[in-house]
Design an enzyme around this catalytic site. Structure first.
Site, PDB file in Angstrom:
ATOM      1  N   GLY A   1       0.838  -1.192   0.000  1.00 17.01           N
ATOM      2  CA  GLY A   1       0.000   0.000   0.000  1.00 17.01           C
ATOM      3  C   GLY A   1       0.872   1.241   0.000  1.00 17.01           C
ATOM      4  N   SER A   2       0.336   2.311   0.548  1.00 14.57           N
ATOM      5  CA  SER A   2       1.046   3.594   0.473  1.00 14.57           C
ATOM      6  C   SER A   2       2.118   3.709   1.557  1.00 14.57           C
ATOM      7  CB  SER A   2       0.035   4.724   0.654  1.00 14.57           C
ATOM      8  OG  SER A   2      -0.503   4.656   1.958  1.00 14.57           O
TER       9      SER A   2
ATOM     10  N   THR B   1       0.693   4.659   5.082  1.00 11.57           N
ATOM     11  CA  THR B   1       0.212   3.554   5.920  1.00 11.57           C
ATOM     12  C   THR B   1       1.386   2.672   6.356  1.00 11.57           C
ATOM     13  OG1 THR B   1      -1.830   3.607   4.642  1.00 11.57           O
ATOM     14  CG2 THR B   1      -1.517   1.714   6.057  1.00 11.57           C
ATOM     15  N   GLY B   2       2.356   2.484   5.469  1.00 15.63           N
ATOM     16  CA  GLY B   2       3.543   1.700   5.831  1.00 15.63           C
ATOM     17  C   GLY B   2       4.230   2.259   7.074  1.00 15.63           C
TER      18      GLY B   2
ATOM     19  N   GLU C   1       5.564  -3.267   1.082  1.00 17.96           N
ATOM     20  CA  GLU C   1       5.677  -3.045  -0.375  1.00 17.96           C
ATOM     21  C   GLU C   1       4.948  -1.744  -0.653  1.00 17.96           C
ATOM     22  OE1 GLU C   1       7.239  -4.826  -2.517  1.00 17.96           O
ATOM     23  OE2 GLU C   1       7.721  -6.521  -1.230  1.00 17.96           O
TER      24      GLU C   1
ATOM     25  N   CYS D   1       1.773  -0.342  -9.266  1.00 15.00           N
ATOM     26  CA  CYS D   1       2.855   0.189  -8.418  1.00 15.00           C
ATOM     27  C   CYS D   1       4.137   0.373  -9.220  1.00 15.00           C
ATOM     28  CB  CYS D   1       3.085  -0.718  -7.224  1.00 15.00           C
ATOM     29  SG  CYS D   1       3.446  -2.414  -7.666  1.00 15.00           S
TER      30      CYS D   1
ATOM     31  N   GLU E   1       4.217  10.204  -6.214  1.00 13.85           N
ATOM     32  CA  GLU E   1       3.453   9.185  -6.936  1.00 13.85           C
ATOM     33  C   GLU E   1       2.023   9.668  -7.198  1.00 13.85           C
ATOM     34  OE1 GLU E   1       2.150   5.667  -4.738  1.00 13.85           O
ATOM     35  OE2 GLU E   1       2.874   4.427  -6.377  1.00 13.85           O
TER      36      GLU E   1
HETATM   37  P1  NAD Z   1      -3.315   2.587   1.370  1.00 15.22           P
HETATM   38  O1  NAD Z   1      -2.036   2.587   2.155  1.00 15.22           O
HETATM   39  O2  NAD Z   1      -4.217   3.747   1.521  1.00 15.22           O
HETATM   40  O3  NAD Z   1      -4.182   1.321   1.771  1.00 15.22           O
HETATM   41  C1  NAD Z   1      -3.642   0.018   1.723  1.00 15.22           C
HETATM   42  C2  NAD Z   1      -4.332  -0.824   2.769  1.00 15.22           C
HETATM   43  O4  NAD Z   1      -4.000  -0.315   4.051  1.00 15.22           O
HETATM   44  C3  NAD Z   1      -5.854  -0.824   2.683  1.00 15.22           C
HETATM   45  O5  NAD Z   1      -6.338  -2.123   2.965  1.00 15.22           O
HETATM   46  C4  NAD Z   1      -6.250   0.130   3.778  1.00 15.22           C
HETATM   47  O6  NAD Z   1      -7.534  -0.103   4.295  1.00 15.22           O
HETATM   48  C5  NAD Z   1      -5.181  -0.158   4.815  1.00 15.22           C
HETATM   49  N1  NAD Z   1      -4.978   0.912   5.790  1.00 15.22           N
HETATM   50  C6  NAD Z   1      -5.197   2.240   5.622  1.00 15.22           C
HETATM   51  N2  NAD Z   1      -4.924   2.898   6.774  1.00 15.22           N
HETATM   52  C7  NAD Z   1      -4.511   1.982   7.669  1.00 15.22           C
HETATM   53  C8  NAD Z   1      -4.080   2.045   9.036  1.00 15.22           C
HETATM   54  N3  NAD Z   1      -4.044   3.191   9.705  1.00 15.22           N
HETATM   55  N4  NAD Z   1      -3.704   0.893   9.640  1.00 15.22           N
HETATM   56  C9  NAD Z   1      -3.740  -0.282   8.977  1.00 15.22           C
HETATM   57  N5  NAD Z   1      -4.170  -0.403   7.698  1.00 15.22           N
HETATM   58  C10 NAD Z   1      -4.546   0.712   7.053  1.00 15.22           C
HETATM   59  O7  NAD Z   1      -2.919   2.321  -0.141  1.00 15.22           O
HETATM   60  P2  NAD Z   1      -3.900   2.197  -1.406  1.00 15.22           P
HETATM   61  O8  NAD Z   1      -4.304   3.558  -1.798  1.00 15.22           O
HETATM   62  O9  NAD Z   1      -4.942   1.171  -1.135  1.00 15.22           O
HETATM   63  O10 NAD Z   1      -2.909   1.564  -2.474  1.00 15.22           O
HETATM   64  C11 NAD Z   1      -2.163   2.302  -3.350  1.00 15.22           C
HETATM   65  C12 NAD Z   1      -0.712   2.301  -2.921  1.00 15.22           C
HETATM   66  O11 NAD Z   1      -0.210   0.977  -2.887  1.00 15.22           O
HETATM   67  C13 NAD Z   1       0.164   3.046  -3.908  1.00 15.22           C
HETATM   68  O12 NAD Z   1       1.095   3.815  -3.203  1.00 15.22           O
HETATM   69  C14 NAD Z   1       0.870   1.918  -4.649  1.00 15.22           C
HETATM   70  O13 NAD Z   1       2.083   2.253  -5.245  1.00 15.22           O
HETATM   71  C15 NAD Z   1       1.043   0.911  -3.563  1.00 15.22           C
HETATM   72  N6  NAD Z   1       1.291  -0.419  -4.138  1.00 15.22           N
HETATM   73  C16 NAD Z   1       2.538  -0.970  -4.010  1.00 15.22           C
HETATM   74  C17 NAD Z   1       2.813  -2.220  -4.575  1.00 15.22           C
HETATM   75  C18 NAD Z   1       4.183  -2.877  -4.445  1.00 15.22           C
HETATM   76  O14 NAD Z   1       4.302  -4.065  -4.730  1.00 15.22           O
HETATM   77  N7  NAD Z   1       5.199  -2.170  -4.008  1.00 15.22           N
HETATM   78  C19 NAD Z   1       1.805  -2.889  -5.263  1.00 15.22           C
HETATM   79  C20 NAD Z   1       0.551  -2.287  -5.386  1.00 15.22           C
HETATM   80  C21 NAD Z   1       0.308  -1.050  -4.802  1.00 15.22           C
END
Ligand code: NAD
Length: 495
Positions: A242-243, A246-247, A265, A300, A399
């Protein structure tokens, strides 16, 4: 062979209210709360999900822990576990179209891509990791003769997995399959706007023979159930895609709880570098356009920064624009569409804002830049090319995660490497050159998890995917992914 009438029949199906999947069955939220899911195809609600509470998540974690301790899966004979994962792969393949259509209604990915990259890829992933279960050995350490040192791969216990809305099934399987192969129990939290296909796979897992409690799915908001999962004292590792925002939170949650390892990731701003000695510039433009615009740029590893050598830049941008304008953007469930929908209205507006801000920072709009097909109610955007983007600009550094390409020119190899590495990200890159030595120098010089040469975006399960710098710290895919899901456990036996 995909058939439009089969797709059309599936898209009409009513989606029943979805529960969490805990302890081998669908369960409503303890409070009865529900979340509405909007389809990006037409902007209309089409499904309702259980809105998880912390108590729902605690239930799922307890179920995963109990199944792990009971050894129903973790101590099952490897050959038997392998058989289950192979069967799960088969069941997903049998239902591939149904699962893919459900996923497309959720997140708007074009069906041609969803069937391969989501459903069939998930089936292949379960088989790939299923195959490993009875083929990976422990070790005997080279100790003195009077001692036997054994090194085992022990499952970590309860794995918490959180995945995003783009390619939820592919990315989810990259985590679920190796975690199960290594003998763990799992609690998965999908994105609230892309949970349906993963809930279906959880159901099929039980049908394939995964014991109840081993693979649980809790739906709901990240800030509620995601946080509860990542803060839990009873979850042993977190795997996340994810983003970066959040990471970072996950790392904080780990520090505030049980110091669980977090494999992240994250996002990318990947450079795709075209030299004037590329073997085939026409092919480079075609593949580069697909490398940023397919799935509306919501990939991504998308090649979202085009770095092109000064003397070919004008012609190359013109050729890229020609491809961008030729893509058929539209209903993702129409087989003729090459690019589907942007995932949500919020994302669409953010994409448009990125392009508008780039113009105010001095970039030139060379193609696209507009919302289209608004009359459908859905969220669609033209592939967009912004030229003359400078390294300090917002569009160069951040991004978009949408169909907006930043173009910057360079003079020579040294400047190309400097620009390639001039962001905080390090996920993917591309290099187009016929000079073999230059290709190797670029692969060595670019800080990224994967560097494509004379192509962009190709990969398969045998090759690890993961980032460096702020793109993350773990790898999905390949045998290397298994390393995350087991601990090394040594035995020292005095003979
Ligand atoms: P996001 O971080 O907003 O959400 C990802 C997940 O995290 C969702 O399930 C969301 O509900 C959860 N989340 C949100 N807040 C949280 C919290 N406080 N605690 C725990 N979990 C929480 O990301 P997104 O918008 O869903 O995805 C897009 C991002 O993912 C982009 O930055 C993209 O580049 C990245 N991505 C990376 C890869 C890779 O392999 N590196 C692959 C696909 C997407």
């Amino acid at each position: 062979m995909l058939n439009q009438s089969d797709i059309d029949a599936l898209r009409q199906l009513e989606v029943p209210v979805q529960g969490h999947f805990i302890d081998g069955e669908a369960q409503a939220s303890l409070t009865g709360g529900r979340l509405e899911v909007i389809s990006p195809i037409d902007g209309k609600p089409f499904a309702r999900l259980a809105e998880g509470t912390p108590a729902d998540m605690e239930r799922a974690i307890a179920s995963a822990r109990a199944s792990f301790e009971a050894g129903h899966w973790s101590r099952m004979a490897p050959a038997a576990r392998k058989k289950v994962l192979m069967k799960l792969g088969d069941l997903i393949e049998e239902r591939a179209l149904e699962i893919a259509v459900l996923g497309v209604r959720d997140n708007g990915t074009e069906i041609n891509m969803a069937i391969k990259a989501e459903a069939l890829s998930a089936a292949a992933t379960f088989r790939y990791y299923g195959e490993t279960i009875d083929k990976i050995y422990g070790q005997v350490a080279p100790t003195a003769e009077n001692v036997l040192g054994l090194v085992h791969h022990a499952p970590v216990g309860v794995v918490g997995a959180i995945v995003p809305w783009n390619f939820p099934l592919m990315i989810g399987s990259w985590k679920i399959a190796p975690a199960l192969a290594a003998g763990n129990s799992i609690v998965l939290k999908p994105a609230e706007s892309a949970s349906l296909s993963l809930l279906k796979v959880a159901e099929l897992a039980v049908e394939a023979g995964v014991p109840p409690g081993v693979f649980n799915v809790v739906t709901g908001k990240g800030s509620v159930v995601g946080e509860t999962l990542a803060l839990s004292m009873d979850v042993d590792i977190m795997v996340f895609t994810g983003s970066g925002t959040t990471g970072r939170r996950l790392l904080e949650y780990s520090a505030r709880s049980n110091l669980k390892r977090c494999y992240l990731e994250l996002g990318g701003k990947s450079p795709n570098i075209v030299f004037n000695d590329a073997p085939d510039l026409a092919e480079a433009a075609k593949v580069s356009a697909a490398g940023i615009f397919r799935n509306s740029g919501q990939v991504c590893v998308a090649g979202s920064r085009l770095l092109v050598q000064e003397d070919i830049a004008e012609d190359f941008i013109t050729e890229m624009a020609r491809h961008a304008e030729a893509f058929r953007v539209g209903d993702p469930l129409d087989l003729a569409s090459q690019i589907g929908a942007v995932h949500s209205l919020v994302e669409l507006e953010a994409n448009l804002e990125f392009a508008a801000r780039a113009e105010t920072e001095g970039a030139e709009l060379r193609s696209g830049g507009k919302r289209i097909l608004q009359e459908t109610g859905g969220f669609y955007m033209q592939p967009t090319i912004m030229a003359g983007v400078k390294p300090q600009d917002n569009l160069f550094q951040n991004e978009v995660f949408g169909p907006v390409l930043a173009v910057t020119t360079f003079k020579d190899e040294e400047e190309a490497i400097r620009l390639a590495n001039a962001t905080t990200y390090g996920l993917s890159a591309g290099v187009w050159t016929a000079n073999l030595s230059r290709a190797h120098r670029m692969v060595a010089g670019i800080r990224a998890g994967i560097v494509h040469v004379n192509t962009y975006g190709g990969s398969d399960l045998t090759v690890p995917l993961g980032g460096v710098k702020q793109s993350g710290n773990g790898h999905d895919k390949s045998l290397h992914a298994l390393e995350k899901y087991s601990d090394l456990k040594s035995a020292w036996i005095q003979l």
